[in-house]
Enzyme design. Structure first.
Site, PDB file in Angstrom:
ATOM      1  N   GLY A 114      57.859 -82.485   6.248  1.00  0.00           N
ATOM      2  CA  GLY A 114      58.980 -81.586   6.543  1.00  0.00           C
ATOM      3  C   GLY A 114      59.768 -81.199   5.309  1.00  0.00           C
ATOM      4  O   GLY A 114      60.967 -80.939   5.380  1.00  0.00           O
ATOM      5  N   CYS A 136      53.918 -73.820   4.468  1.00  0.00           N
ATOM      6  CA  CYS A 136      54.096 -75.170   5.006  1.00  0.00           C
ATOM      7  C   CYS A 136      53.986 -75.160   6.527  1.00  0.00           C
ATOM      8  O   CYS A 136      54.751 -74.459   7.194  1.00  0.00           O
ATOM      9  CB  CYS A 136      55.436 -75.762   4.611  1.00  0.00           C
ATOM     10  SG  CYS A 136      55.614 -77.418   5.301  1.00  0.00           S
ATOM     11  N   ASN A 138      47.116 -74.382   1.115  1.00  0.00           N
ATOM     12  CA  ASN A 138      47.904 -75.486   1.670  1.00  0.00           C
ATOM     13  C   ASN A 138      47.066 -76.230   2.730  1.00  0.00           C
ATOM     14  O   ASN A 138      45.850 -76.075   2.785  1.00  0.00           O
ATOM     15  CB  ASN A 138      49.209 -74.935   2.259  1.00  0.00           C
ATOM     16  CG  ASN A 138      50.346 -75.940   2.167  1.00  0.00           C
ATOM     17  OD1 ASN A 138      50.189 -77.096   2.539  1.00  0.00           O
ATOM     18  ND2 ASN A 138      51.495 -75.511   1.682  1.00  0.00           N
TER      19      ASN A 138
HETATM   20  C1  LIG Z   1      52.239 -85.614   1.789  1.00  0.00           C
HETATM   21  C2  LIG Z   1      52.055 -84.190   1.370  1.00  0.00           C
HETATM   22  C3  LIG Z   1      53.157 -83.416   1.015  1.00  0.00           C
HETATM   23  C4  LIG Z   1      52.979 -82.075   0.634  1.00  0.00           C
HETATM   24  N1  LIG Z   1      54.074 -81.327   0.257  1.00  0.00           N
HETATM   25  C5  LIG Z   1      53.888 -80.044  -0.176  1.00  0.00           C
HETATM   26  C6  LIG Z   1      54.992 -79.270  -0.647  1.00  0.00           C
HETATM   27  O1  LIG Z   1      56.134 -79.719  -0.724  1.00  0.00           O
HETATM   28  N2  LIG Z   1      54.747 -77.973  -1.034  1.00  0.00           N
HETATM   29  C7  LIG Z   1      53.488 -77.443  -1.004  1.00  0.00           C
HETATM   30  O2  LIG Z   1      53.310 -76.269  -1.362  1.00  0.00           O
HETATM   31  N3  LIG Z   1      52.419 -78.168  -0.599  1.00  0.00           N
HETATM   32  C8  LIG Z   1      52.605 -79.451  -0.184  1.00  0.00           C
HETATM   33  N4  LIG Z   1      51.509 -80.188   0.225  1.00  0.00           N
HETATM   34  C9  LIG Z   1      50.158 -79.575   0.202  1.00  0.00           C
HETATM   35  C10 LIG Z   1      49.375 -79.972  -1.059  1.00  0.00           C
HETATM   36  O3  LIG Z   1      50.011 -79.549  -2.236  1.00  0.00           O
HETATM   37  C11 LIG Z   1      47.954 -79.367  -0.990  1.00  0.00           C
HETATM   38  O4  LIG Z   1      48.040 -77.969  -0.894  1.00  0.00           O
HETATM   39  C12 LIG Z   1      47.126 -79.881   0.181  1.00  0.00           C
HETATM   40  O5  LIG Z   1      47.393 -81.229   0.446  1.00  0.00           O
HETATM   41  C13 LIG Z   1      45.603 -79.694  -0.031  1.00  0.00           C
HETATM   42  O6  LIG Z   1      45.163 -80.362  -1.190  1.00  0.00           O
HETATM   43  P1  LIG Z   1      44.524 -81.861  -1.154  1.00  0.00           P
HETATM   44  O7  LIG Z   1      43.460 -81.866  -0.101  1.00  0.00           O
HETATM   45  O8  LIG Z   1      44.045 -82.124  -2.542  1.00  0.00           O
HETATM   46  O9  LIG Z   1      45.666 -82.771  -0.771  1.00  0.00           O
HETATM   47  C14 LIG Z   1      51.671 -81.516   0.615  1.00  0.00           C
HETATM   48  C15 LIG Z   1      50.561 -82.312   0.963  1.00  0.00           C
HETATM   49  C16 LIG Z   1      50.736 -83.637   1.332  1.00  0.00           C
HETATM   50  C17 LIG Z   1      49.511 -84.467   1.688  1.00  0.00           C
END
Ligand SMILES: Cc1cc2nc3c(=O)[nH]c(=O)nc-3n(C[C@H](O)[C@H](O)[C@H](O)COP(=O)(O)O)c2cc1C
Length: 306
Positions: free
Chosen positions: A75, A133, A195
């Protein structure tokens, strides 16, 4: 001794020492990870989504591990732009890698307000607009799933920004190229693709959702083939540079994204298992290039054989 491959990349006026960036929301404000890694060795850090005012985030449970992935519904908990500039930027300014400030608002005006404040702060490389998000009731994904709103918001922010704008797309759409084009039309300098994917899980003993908010964003290795496909589709259709992310945990994952057309990559969920994940990805990528006799990383971008 053989010369080390050139890992540097450049796009949208941004120069990175190497193409590996720590992803927003998974690497705090960098400082939390400084004891594990020499942060100046990675290409960049994208900080936690920053909003006009501090946000507490959603109630727990907010994280749940799934097959080859993770559901989260944090969130967008963050300290707010004023505290970010005062308390977090002094450390980040000294790190020596590129700093992407991930920006988030509940309204268009809030996005603009945050960017105008950040404009006054030195040491920031670019803004990454989170229009994707899935874990807030308003804003976020509402912008990122509507092409008209994506173009309008991007243009409004771009008009006020003194730095490059990277628009972070939502994968929760039917036609990702349409949204990518919408961001490009609004003046985006680059895109982050993508995302998390809206998902859910249920505890069959209690019949309750595993995530308090019921739905959350799916990330990790499970999503890599889907996001990789999106990076490929966008870079084939449009000229705008793309930062690829989704499920990258190894150097070869990163190489796949580069071959699909990404100019740089981000490492997210892997940081939860290994706080040195961006450095490990980088070292493995370097070894891959050496083994294959490539003089630099740029020779991989978009070079998938068909
Ligand atoms: C716990 C968590 C918090 C995240 N917070 C944000 C955020 O604040 N802003 C954002 O653009 N993406 C956020 N993301 C998305 C990640 O930056 C990324 O786009 C997504 O997890 C896919 O990449 P991955 O599979 O390497 O984690 C978040 C992801 C996770 C798991």
């Amino acid at each position: 001794m053989a010369q080390l491959p050139d890992l540097s990349v450049e796009f949208a006026g941004i120069s990175l020492r190497n193409p590996v960036i720590a992803a927003s929301g998974t690497f705090g404000y960098g400082e939390e990870f400084a004891k594990f890694s020499d942060l100046c060795q990675i290409g960049g850090i994208s900080v936690k989504g920053t909003s006009a005012h501090p946000i507490d985030g959603n109630p727990p449970p907010r994280l749940f591990p799934t097959a080859s992935g993770m559901l989260n519904s944090i969130g967008l908990e963050n300290v707010g732009v004023d505290a970010f500039m005062r308390d977090k930027m002094p450390f980040l300014r000294g790190v020596g890698c590129a700093i992407f400030v991930n920006v988030f608002g509940f309204t268009e005006d809030e996005y603009v307000e945050v960017v105008e404040k950040l404009n006054t702060c030195e040491g920031i490389t670019a803004y990454e607009l989170n229009i994707s998000c899935p874990n807030t009731e308003h804003g976020g994904m509402v912008f990122g799933t509507n092409p008209g709103l994506t173009t309008r918001l991007t243009r409004r922010v771009k008009d006020r920004s003194r730095r490059p704008i990277v628009v972070k797309l939502s994968p929760n759409v039917t036609d990702i190229v349409e949204l990518a084009r919408a961001a490009q039309d609004g003046g985006a300098d680059a895109l982050s693709v993508a995302n998390t994917y809206l998902g859910m899980a249920i505890d069959v003993e209690t019949f309750k959702p595993r995530i308090h908010n019921i739905t959350g964003g799916l990330s990790g290795p499970a999503i890599k083939p889907i996001t990789l496909r999106m990076v490929y589709q966008i870079t084939r259709a449009l000229a705008i540079p793309v930062i690829g992310l989704g499920g990258i945990a190894t150097g070869t994952d990163a190489v796949e994204y580069l071959l699909a057309g990404a100019t740089a990559v981000q490492v997210g969920t892997a940081n939860f298992h290994d706080p040195r994940a961006p450095l490990h990805v980088l070292k493995q990528m370097q070894r891959f290039l050496q083994r294959r006799g490539h003089s630099g990383v740029r020779s991989l971008i978009g070079k998938m054989n068909q």
